[in-house]
Design a protein around this motif. Structure first.
Motif, short mmCIF file in Angstrom:
data_model
loop_
_atom_site.label_atom_id
_atom_site.label_comp_id
_atom_site.label_asym_id
_atom_site.label_seq_id
_atom_site.Cartn_x
_atom_site.Cartn_y
_atom_site.Cartn_z
N LEU A 16 0.83 -1.18 -0.08
CA LEU A 16 0.13 -0.16 -0.16
C LEU A 16 0.77 1.31 0.04
CD1 LEU A 16 -2.58 -1.33 2.55
CD2 LEU A 16 -2.90 -1.20 0.05
N LEU A 62 2.14 5.66 3.92
CA LEU A 62 0.77 6.54 4.32
C LEU A 62 1.15 7.39 5.30
CD1 LEU A 62 -1.39 3.06 4.11
CD2 LEU A 62 -1.13 4.75 2.35
N LEU A 94 -4.82 3.33 7.16
CA LEU A 94 -4.92 2.00 7.14
C LEU A 94 -6.51 1.82 7.75
CD1 LEU A 94 -1.76 0.76 8.19
CD2 LEU A 94 -2.98 0.12 5.91
N VAL A 150 -8.41 -0.87 1.87
CA VAL A 150 -7.18 -1.50 2.42
C VAL A 150 -7.63 -3.00 2.65
CG1 VAL A 150 -5.85 -1.90 4.61
CG2 VAL A 150 -6.37 0.27 3.59
N ALA A 187 -7.44 -4.87 -0.77
CA ALA A 187 -6.06 -5.19 -1.16
C ALA A 187 -5.53 -6.17 -0.42
CB ALA A 187 -5.44 -3.86 -1.22
N VAL A 188 -5.57 -6.16 0.91
CA VAL A 188 -4.69 -7.03 1.89
C VAL A 188 -5.54 -8.62 1.77
CG1 VAL A 188 -4.14 -7.48 4.33
CG2 VAL A 188 -3.97 -5.38 3.23
N ALA A 233 2.59 -4.84 4.26
CA ALA A 233 1.73 -3.97 4.02
C ALA A 233 1.67 -2.45 3.59
CB ALA A 233 0.11 -4.14 4.67
N ALA A 234 2.40 -1.81 4.51
CA ALA A 234 2.27 -0.57 4.37
C ALA A 234 3.41 0.00 5.25
CB ALA A 234 1.09 0.23 4.87
#
Length: 117
Positions: free
Chosen positions: A6, A9, A15, A53, A56-57, A98-99
């Motif tokens: 992602l 951020l 998130l 989120v 996508a996850v 993830a981010a």
């Protein structure tokens, strides 16, 4: 260097829509670990992923189910003022980057933990 799914951020609020301390997972929330004060006597921190989120996850998790998220202090990223967040599925078969969020988010939860005690 591996890039997160992602990207970078501005905060954990990018998130997650909400955070709740409970013993059992509230509806549409997943466990969020690795931040200070995320485990309290009789409760754990759960977060509700934002819709984009979550989609996508979940697409990267086994059977499309998110087991939780974990922030991990990393010397590599801390030098850049960033905190990596990983996602995983319930059986921990899949775990992925993830981010990245600002490291001050770690300190934010440390402060909130002190206020909640």
């Amino acid at each position: 260097m591996t890039q997160p799914l992602l990207g970078i951020l501005p905060s954990l609020d990018s998130l997650f829509e909400s955070f709740q301390f409970q013993i059992d997972a509230p509806e549409n929330h997943v466990l969020l670990a690795g931040l200070p004060a995320t485990v309290r006597t009789g409760s754990f921190l759960f977060a509700r992923p934002r819709a984009g989120v979550r989609e996508a996850v979940a697409a990267r998790c086994t059977n499309g189910v998110i087991g939780g998220f974990r922030a991990i202090r990393s010397a590599q990223w801390m030098k850049q003022g960033l905190l990596p967040v990983y996602a995983y599925d319930p059986p921990h078969i899949a775990s992925f980057f993830a981010a990245l969020v600002p490291y001050v988010e770690h300190e934010r939860f440390q402060s909130e933990g002190r206020a909640g005690q």
